[in-house]
Design an enzyme around this catalytic site. Structure first.
Site, PDB file in Angstrom:
ATOM      1  N   VAL A   1      49.553  16.889  93.040  1.00  0.00           N
ATOM      2  CA  VAL A   1      48.316  17.679  93.069  1.00  0.00           C
ATOM      3  C   VAL A   1      47.674  17.603  94.457  1.00  0.00           C
ATOM      4  O   VAL A   1      47.305  18.621  95.050  1.00  0.00           O
ATOM      5  CB  VAL A   1      47.320  17.194  91.986  1.00  0.00           C
ATOM      6  CG1 VAL A   1      46.025  18.014  92.059  1.00  0.00           C
ATOM      7  CG2 VAL A   1      47.933  17.298  90.590  1.00  0.00           C
TER       8      VAL A   1
ATOM      9  N   GLU B   1      34.774  10.603  78.029  1.00  0.00           N
ATOM     10  CA  GLU B   1      34.877  12.050  77.789  1.00  0.00           C
ATOM     11  C   GLU B   1      34.791  12.336  76.298  1.00  0.00           C
ATOM     12  O   GLU B   1      35.552  11.728  75.540  1.00  0.00           O
ATOM     13  CB  GLU B   1      36.187  12.588  78.373  1.00  0.00           C
ATOM     14  CG  GLU B   1      36.194  12.506  79.888  1.00  0.00           C
ATOM     15  CD  GLU B   1      37.443  13.113  80.529  1.00  0.00           C
ATOM     16  OE1 GLU B   1      38.331  13.583  79.791  1.00  0.00           O
ATOM     17  OE2 GLU B   1      37.519  13.114  81.762  1.00  0.00           O
TER      18      GLU B   1
ATOM     19  N   VAL C   1      39.017  15.693  90.389  1.00  0.00           N
ATOM     20  CA  VAL C   1      39.798  16.229  89.264  1.00  0.00           C
ATOM     21  C   VAL C   1      40.871  15.213  88.857  1.00  0.00           C
ATOM     22  O   VAL C   1      41.842  15.564  88.198  1.00  0.00           O
ATOM     23  CB  VAL C   1      40.477  17.598  89.570  1.00  0.00           C
ATOM     24  CG1 VAL C   1      39.486  18.734  89.612  1.00  0.00           C
ATOM     25  CG2 VAL C   1      41.309  17.558  90.801  1.00  0.00           C
ATOM     26  N   ALA C   2      40.689  13.956  89.283  1.00  0.00           N
ATOM     27  CA  ALA C   2      41.684  12.927  88.933  1.00  0.00           C
ATOM     28  C   ALA C   2      41.288  12.258  87.618  1.00  0.00           C
ATOM     29  O   ALA C   2      41.644  12.737  86.540  1.00  0.00           O
ATOM     30  CB  ALA C   2      41.811  11.929  90.070  1.00  0.00           C
ATOM     31  N   ARG C   3      40.518  11.196  87.702  1.00  0.00           N
ATOM     32  CA  ARG C   3      40.011  10.526  86.511  1.00  0.00           C
ATOM     33  C   ARG C   3      38.610  10.011  86.806  1.00  0.00           C
ATOM     34  O   ARG C   3      38.346   9.492  87.907  1.00  0.00           O
ATOM     35  CB  ARG C   3      40.900   9.327  86.130  1.00  0.00           C
ATOM     36  CG  ARG C   3      42.184   9.691  85.436  1.00  0.00           C
ATOM     37  CD  ARG C   3      41.922  10.330  84.062  1.00  0.00           C
ATOM     38  NE  ARG C   3      43.163  10.726  83.408  1.00  0.00           N
ATOM     39  CZ  ARG C   3      43.722  11.929  83.518  1.00  0.00           C
ATOM     40  NH1 ARG C   3      43.153  12.872  84.267  1.00  0.00           N
ATOM     41  NH2 ARG C   3      44.824  12.209  82.855  1.00  0.00           N
TER      42      ARG C   3
ATOM     43  N   ALA D   1      43.918  21.042  83.947  1.00  0.00           N
ATOM     44  CA  ALA D   1      45.246  21.495  83.506  1.00  0.00           C
ATOM     45  C   ALA D   1      45.153  22.710  82.603  1.00  0.00           C
ATOM     46  O   ALA D   1      46.172  23.196  82.114  1.00  0.00           O
ATOM     47  CB  ALA D   1      45.943  20.358  82.761  1.00  0.00           C
TER      48      ALA D   1
ATOM     49  N   HIS E   1      36.950  18.604  81.863  1.00  0.00           N
ATOM     50  CA  HIS E   1      38.368  18.236  82.030  1.00  0.00           C
ATOM     51  C   HIS E   1      39.261  19.478  81.879  1.00  0.00           C
ATOM     52  O   HIS E   1      40.131  19.535  81.005  1.00  0.00           O
ATOM     53  CB  HIS E   1      38.770  17.148  81.024  1.00  0.00           C
ATOM     54  CG  HIS E   1      39.975  16.360  81.464  1.00  0.00           C
ATOM     55  ND1 HIS E   1      40.137  15.016  81.193  1.00  0.00           N
ATOM     56  CD2 HIS E   1      41.086  16.733  82.157  1.00  0.00           C
ATOM     57  CE1 HIS E   1      41.296  14.609  81.680  1.00  0.00           C
ATOM     58  NE2 HIS E   1      41.895  15.637  82.274  1.00  0.00           N
ATOM     59  N   LEU E   2      39.030  20.410  82.763  1.00  0.00           N
ATOM     60  CA  LEU E   2      39.743  21.700  82.679  1.00  0.00           C
ATOM     61  C   LEU E   2      40.892  21.820  83.667  1.00  0.00           C
ATOM     62  O   LEU E   2      41.531  22.862  83.737  1.00  0.00           O
ATOM     63  CB  LEU E   2      38.750  22.853  82.948  1.00  0.00           C
ATOM     64  CG  LEU E   2      37.704  23.134  81.887  1.00  0.00           C
ATOM     65  CD1 LEU E   2      36.850  24.339  82.295  1.00  0.00           C
ATOM     66  CD2 LEU E   2      38.363  23.414  80.539  1.00  0.00           C
TER      67      LEU E   2
HETATM   68  N1  LIG Z   1      41.841  17.086  85.702  1.00  0.00           N
HETATM   69  C1  LIG Z   1      42.998  17.352  85.181  1.00  0.00           C
HETATM   70  O1  LIG Z   1      43.114  18.094  84.215  1.00  0.00           O
HETATM   71  C2  LIG Z   1      44.228  16.743  85.781  1.00  0.00           C
HETATM   72  C3  LIG Z   1      44.158  15.517  86.339  1.00  0.00           C
HETATM   73  N2  LIG Z   1      45.255  14.951  86.881  1.00  0.00           N
HETATM   74  C4  LIG Z   1      45.092  13.638  87.500  1.00  0.00           C
HETATM   75  O2  LIG Z   1      45.559  13.711  88.817  1.00  0.00           O
HETATM   76  C5  LIG Z   1      46.325  12.559  89.101  1.00  0.00           C
HETATM   77  C6  LIG Z   1      47.372  12.900  90.141  1.00  0.00           C
HETATM   78  O3  LIG Z   1      48.326  13.768  89.582  1.00  0.00           O
HETATM   79  P1  LIG Z   1      49.688  14.057  90.353  1.00  0.00           P
HETATM   80  O4  LIG Z   1      49.382  14.469  91.732  1.00  0.00           O
HETATM   81  O5  LIG Z   1      50.477  14.950  89.503  1.00  0.00           O
HETATM   82  O6  LIG Z   1      50.327  12.608  90.356  1.00  0.00           O
HETATM   83  P2  LIG Z   1      51.295  12.007  91.473  1.00  0.00           P
HETATM   84  O7  LIG Z   1      51.835  10.778  90.879  1.00  0.00           O
HETATM   85  O8  LIG Z   1      52.227  13.057  91.950  1.00  0.00           O
HETATM   86  O9  LIG Z   1      50.318  11.633  92.670  1.00  0.00           O
HETATM   87  C7  LIG Z   1      49.464  10.543  92.672  1.00  0.00           C
HETATM   88  C8  LIG Z   1      49.438  10.003  94.076  1.00  0.00           C
HETATM   89  O10 LIG Z   1      48.424   9.008  94.157  1.00  0.00           O
HETATM   90  C9  LIG Z   1      48.896   8.030  95.047  1.00  0.00           C
HETATM   91  N3  LIG Z   1      48.146   6.794  94.910  1.00  0.00           N
HETATM   92  C10 LIG Z   1      48.355   5.758  94.067  1.00  0.00           C
HETATM   93  N4  LIG Z   1      47.452   4.795  94.301  1.00  0.00           N
HETATM   94  C11 LIG Z   1      46.667   5.226  95.306  1.00  0.00           C
HETATM   95  C12 LIG Z   1      45.572   4.667  96.001  1.00  0.00           C
HETATM   96  N5  LIG Z   1      45.090   3.461  95.691  1.00  0.00           N
HETATM   97  N6  LIG Z   1      45.007   5.383  96.990  1.00  0.00           N
HETATM   98  C13 LIG Z   1      45.482   6.607  97.319  1.00  0.00           C
HETATM   99  N7  LIG Z   1      46.529   7.186  96.701  1.00  0.00           N
HETATM  100  C14 LIG Z   1      47.103   6.503  95.699  1.00  0.00           C
HETATM  101  C15 LIG Z   1      50.362   7.901  94.706  1.00  0.00           C
HETATM  102  O11 LIG Z   1      51.093   7.316  95.764  1.00  0.00           O
HETATM  103  C16 LIG Z   1      50.744   9.342  94.483  1.00  0.00           C
HETATM  104  O12 LIG Z   1      51.254   9.917  95.656  1.00  0.00           O
HETATM  105  C17 LIG Z   1      46.921  12.156  87.760  1.00  0.00           C
HETATM  106  O13 LIG Z   1      47.190  10.781  87.703  1.00  0.00           O
HETATM  107  C18 LIG Z   1      45.870  12.559  86.784  1.00  0.00           C
HETATM  108  O14 LIG Z   1      45.048  11.457  86.552  1.00  0.00           O
HETATM  109  C19 LIG Z   1      46.467  15.596  86.899  1.00  0.00           C
HETATM  110  C20 LIG Z   1      46.603  16.817  86.327  1.00  0.00           C
HETATM  111  C21 LIG Z   1      45.478  17.501  85.689  1.00  0.00           C
HETATM  112  O1  LIG Z   2      47.647  15.953  83.116  1.00  0.00           O
HETATM  113  C1  LIG Z   2      46.624  15.275  83.290  1.00  0.00           C
HETATM  114  O2  LIG Z   2      46.619  14.162  83.809  1.00  0.00           O
HETATM  115  C2  LIG Z   2      45.356  15.776  82.818  1.00  0.00           C
HETATM  116  O3  LIG Z   2      44.351  15.171  83.094  1.00  0.00           O
HETATM  117  C3  LIG Z   2      45.321  16.955  81.956  1.00  0.00           C
HETATM  118  O4  LIG Z   2      44.657  16.554  80.786  1.00  0.00           O
HETATM  119  P1  LIG Z   2      44.736  17.420  79.477  1.00  0.00           P
HETATM  120  O5  LIG Z   2      46.159  17.494  79.076  1.00  0.00           O
HETATM  121  O6  LIG Z   2      44.177  18.770  79.810  1.00  0.00           O
HETATM  122  O7  LIG Z   2      43.915  16.693  78.476  1.00  0.00           O
END
Ligand SMILES: NC(=O)C1=CN([C@@H]2O[C@H](COP(=O)(O)OP(=O)(O)OC[C@H]3O[C@@H](n4cnc5c(N)ncnc54)[C@H](O)[C@@H]3O)[C@@H](O)[C@H]2O)C=CC1
Ligand SMILES: O=C(O)C(=O)COP(=O)(O)O
Length: 637
Positions: free
Chosen positions: A243, A352, A321-323, A374, A371-372
Site C-alpha cells: 500500500v 472500531e 489507513v493502516a491501523r 479496502a 474503515h473503508l
Molecule cells: N484501511 C484499510 O482498509 C486497509 C488497511 N490496511 C493496513 O495497511 C497495512 C499495510 O498493508 P500492505 O502494504 O498491504 O502490507 P505490506 O506488508 O505489504 O507492507 C507493510 C510494510 O510495513 C513495513 N513495516 C513493518 N514495520 C515497520 C515499522 N516499524 N516502520 C515502518 N515500516 C514498517 C514492512 O516492512 C512492510 O514493507 C496492513 O497491515 C493493514 O493493517 C491494508 C489494507 C486495507
Molecule cells: O485488509 C486490511 O488490512 C483491512 O484493513 C481491510 O479491512 P476490511 O476487510 O475492510 O475489514
C-alpha cells in the site's frame, strides 16, 4: 532365534484420505494429518462453481459488530438463526463459516466446495459456540479470532482466512498452537487502500468533508475553508510495502516530494520510484504530511505518541489507513489541540467502531471514515476470490502461498520439493519407529546433501515434515501438522538441528539425499545404529519422483517408501529372498520392492522389503523363525 518387533499402527485410513473423510461427521476431530501436504489430485482451480447453489448471505445488522465492542445488550445475542437460509448441510463436505460480508464470486467458489454458513454479526460467544462444527472460518477486520475461539473449535478448525491484509485481529500464536493455518489475501485490496489514502490526503488538505457539511447546513464559508496545497510538499510514507509504495507512486503524480521510512524495505525498490528511504526520526521531523502504512505489531503500536508528535514539524498533517493502534489516540488529540498537528484524516481506530463521544472523531480538524480502505467493489470481489481460493486450497491439502503462520512456499518451489516433502515425513516416521527406549528422543540431526548452495536451499518445509513424522507416532492424541510441528517439538523438548552439505550431484534435484540421525536412543533394530555416537540413522533419496530408503545404519539399501516396510538382518546366503517372499505370499502380502545390502559376501546383509499390506503377526513370527534371520522389524510408513 531372531528378535522381532512390530510397531503400533500409525497408518489410519483417514491419514491417507485427507480432508473429505475427516469432515464426514459433525463430531470435532483433529485436522487431517495430510491437510497441508501438496495434493496434486485436488486443487482450488478444479473446484466447480455451481451457480445453481448461489444463496444470498444475510446480515442482521447494518454494521458489523466487532468482538471488541460490548454488545451483550444486542438482540442478536439471543439464539437468532445464523445458518444460511435454505442451505442444505452436506456432512461429507467441509463447513466454512463466513463471519463478515464477502464478495459473491468468493462465496460461489466456496459453495462449490463446502457448506457455507454466512453469519455476519456473531457475538464472541456465538462464534465460540458455532466454531466447533466448522472446518474453516473467513473473517475481515471486524471479527476477533481469539484464543477462546481456537479452544472452542476443539481441533476441528483447520484454516482461518483473513479476507484482507491485516491479521492483527487473529491470535496467531493460539492458531499455531492449535495447528490451525491462517491465510490472508494480501494483494487484492492494495490499490483500494492506496486510493483511499490519497482520497483522505486530498480531502484533508482541502477541507472537503468540513466544507461539505457546512454547505449542507446552509452556510457559504469560503474563507474558513482555505486549504493547503500538496504540490512541492514533503510526504513521509511510513511503511513502504504494497500500500505504502502505491501511495508514494500516486503522491509523486501529485507533485509531492516523497520520502519513506521502512526498516525492512529494499532501498533500490524505493530509489527506482524516486523515493528516498530515511530514518524514522528524519521522516517524522521533515514531513509536511505523514501517511501510515505499516502493520500493527508490538513494535508499531502507538509509534506516534507524545514524544514523536513533539519531534514533528508544527502544522503537520497525518493520514492513517493502516491501523488505529499505531497512533496513541489521546496523544493525537493533545497534538491537535496544541496545533502541533494541523489535521488528521483517519480511516482506522484503536476501537472500531469508536465510541460515539470520541474526542478524536469529533475533533473539528479530523476527518474520519469507517474503515473503508479496502471497500471498493473491485477490491472486495478480488479479496473474496483470493481468500476463497486460499481457503479451499488449504482444505484440499495444498500449501498456501499466503500462509501467515506456516512456511510459505511459492508454487514452483513446492512442486519441485513435493516428493522430498513426502520423503522427509517418511524418514521421520521410520527413524522414530526404529528407536526404543534409551534417554528418549531429545536430539535429532538432519543432514541435507545437495548440489545447491546451502543458502539457496529452503529446508523449512522439509524440517517441518520430518518433525511431523517423528512426533505424530509418539504423541498420542495430539495432532501434528506443518503449522504446529515446531511448536509441539519444542513443547516435547525435541531439538532438531540441520546441516546442509554441498555434494557433486544433479543440479536438477533440489536435494540429493536427506539423512536423519537420532542421538542417545536405543534401537529395536540394532543394525540401524551407526556412527561414532551410536545414532539411529536412516537416509533417503528421491528416485524417478518416488521417495526411496537408501541407508539404514551402516547398510546401504534401496527400497521405495510406499506401503509398509520389513527390515531383516540376516546372514548372507542363497535362498533367503525366496524363503521370506514365500512366507509373505502365503499371507497374500504383496511385495512391492525388495533390496539387499550386505557388508561383504557371506557376511551380514540387510534385506529391505516393501509390502503393500500389513502382514499378520503369525506371518511376521514365521519370518523371525527363518534360521538366517538375526533380527527384523516391521515398520509402518
Ligand atoms: N484501511 C484499510 O482498509 C486497509 C488497511 N490496511 C493496513 O495497511 C497495512 C499495510 O498493508 P500492505 O502494504 O498491504 O502490507 P505490506 O506488508 O505489504 O507492507 C507493510 C510494510 O510495513 C513495513 N513495516 C513493518 N514495520 C515497520 C515499522 N516499524 N516502520 C515502518 N515500516 C514498517 C514492512 O516492512 C512492510 O514493507 C496492513 O497491515 C493493514 O493493517 C491494508 C489494507 C486495507
Ligand atoms: O485488509 C486490511 O488490512 C483491512 O484493513 C481491510 O479491512 P476490511 O476487510 O475492510 O475489514
Amino acid at each position: 532365534m531372531a528378535s522381532s518387533s512390530t510397531t503400533n499402527s500409525i497408518l489410519s485410513p483417514s491419514f491417507l484420505s485427507g480432508l473429505a473423510n475427516s469432515t464426514s461427521t459433525d463430531s470435532p476431530r483433529p485436522p487431517s494429518l495430510l491437510s497441508f501436504l501438496p495434493n496434486s489430485s485436488s486443487s482450488s482451480t478444479a473446484v466447480s462453481i455451481k451457480l445453481s447453489d448461489r444463496r444470498s448471505c444475510h446480515s442482521r445488522r447494518s454494521r458489523p459488530v466487532t468482538n471488541a465492542v460490548k454488545t451483550t445488550s444486542s438482540p442478536s445475542s439471543t439464539a437468532a438463526p445464523t445458518e444460511t437460509p435454505g442451505a442444505s448441510h452436506d456432512a461429507s463436505r467441509p463447513t466454512i463459516l463466513v463471519s463478515e460480508k464477502l464478495g459473491s464470486a468468493g462465496l460461489d467458489l466456496l459453495r462449490g466446495f463446502g457448506n457455507v454458513d454466512c453469519s455476519y454479526d456473531l457475538l464472541p460467544e456465538d462464534l465460540c459456540r458455532k466454531i466447533s462444527s466448522c472446518d474453516a472460518l473467513i473473517v475481515r477486520s471486524g471479527t476477533k479470532v481469539t484464543r477462546e475461539v481456537f479452544e472452542a473449535a476443539k481441533g476441528r478448525l483447520k484454516v482461518v482466512g483473513r479476507a484482507g491484509v491485516g491479521i492483527d485481529n487473529v491470535d496467531l500464536q493460539a492458531a499455531t498452537e492449535f495447528g490451525c493455518l491462517v491465510v490472508n489475501a494480501p494483494t487484492a485490496n492494495t490499490v483500494a487502500a492506496a486510493e483511499h489514502g490519497i482520497a483522505l490526503l486530498a480531502a484533508m488538505a482541502r477541507n472537503v468533508a468540513q466544507a461539505d457539511a457546512s454547505v449542507k447546513s446552509g452556510k457559504w464559508e469560503r474563507s474558513k475553508y482555505v486549504g493547503v496545497s500538496m504540490v512541492g510538499k514533503t510526504l513521509a510514507v511510513m511503511g513502504f510495502g504494497k500500500v505504502g509504495s502505491e501511495v508514494a507512486r500516486r503522491a509523486k503524480g501529485l507533485g509531492m516530494h516523497v520520502i519513506s521510512h521502512d526498516p525492512y524495505a529494499p532501498a533500490d525498490r524505493a530509489r527506482a520510484m524516486g523515493v528516498e528511504l530515511v530514518s524514522f526520526e528524519q521522516a517524522i521531523s521533515t514531513a509536511d504530511f505523514i501517511s501510515l502504512h505499516m502493520p500493527l505489531t508490538p513494535t508499531t503500536r502507538k509509534i506516534l505518541n507524545d514524544d514523536t508528535f513533539a519531534k514533528m514539524k508544527p502544522g503537520v498533517r497525518i493520514v492513517n489507513v493502516a491501523r488505529g493502534g499505531v497512533i496513541d489516540e489521546d496523544a493525537l488529540v493533545r497534538a491537535l489541540d496544541s496545533g502541533k498537528v494541523a489535521q488528521a484524516a483517519l480511516d482506522v481506530f484503536s476501537q472500531e467502531p469508536p465510541p460515539k463521544d470520541s474526542k478524536l472523531v469529533q475533533h473539528e480538524r479530523v476527518i474520519a471514515t469507517p474503515h473503508l480502505g479496502a471497500s471498493t467493489k473491485e477490491a472486495q470481489e478480488g479479496v473474496a476470490i483470493e481468500i476463497a481460493e486460499a481457503v479451499v486450497g488449504a482444505l484440499n491439502g495444498e500449501l498456501s502461498a499466503t500462509a501467515v503462520n506456516a512456511p510459505m512456499v511459492p508454487p514452483e518451489v513446492l512442486s519441485a520439493l513435493a516428493p522430498f516433502v513426502t520423503l522427509a515425513e517418511k524418514l521421520g516416521r521410520l527413524a522414530v519407529q526404529l528407536a526404543s527406549g534409551g534417554e528418549g528422543i531429545k536430539s535429532v540431526k538432519v543432514v541435507y546433501r545437495s548440489s545447491r548452495d546451502p543458502d539457496d536451499l529452503d529446508t523449512r518445509l522439509l524440517r517441518a515434515m520430518i518433525t511431523k513424522g517423528i512426533i505424530e507416532p509418539i504423541s498420542d492424541g495430539s495432532y501434528v501438522n506443518l503449522v504446529n510441528a515446531d511448536f509441539i517439538a519444542k513443547q516435547k523438548g525435541l531439538r532438531i538441528s540441520e546441516e546442509r552439505i554441498v555434494v557433486d550431484a544433479s543440479p536438477e534435484m533440489p536435494v540429493h539425499s536427506i539423512e536423519v540421525l537420532m542421538s542417545n536412543v536405543d534401537s529395536k533394530f540394532g543394525s540401524a545404529v551407526a556412527g561414532e555416537g551410536g545414532d539411529v540413522v536412516v537416509e533417503g533419496r528421491v528416485k524417478y519422483g518416488v521417495p526411496h530408503l537408501t541407508k539404514v545404519g551402516g547398510f546401504e539399501v534401496d527400497v521405495s517408501l510406499e506401503g509398509n516396510l520389513i527390515l531383516c538382518r540376516q546372514v548372507d546366503r542363497p535362498g533367503m529372498i525366496g524363503e521370506v517372499g514365500n512366507i509373505l505370499g502365503e499371507d497374500n502380502v504383496n511385495v512391492n520392492f525388495m533390496s539387499v545390502g550386505r557388508m561383504a559376501r557371506k557376511k551380514q546383509a540387510i534385506m529391505a522389503i516393501g509390502v503393500d499390506e500389513e502382514p499378520q503377526e503369525l506371518t511376521l513370527s514365521k519370518i523371525g523363525k527363518v534360521s538366517a534371520v538375526e533380527e527384523f522389524v516391521f515398520l509402518k510408513l
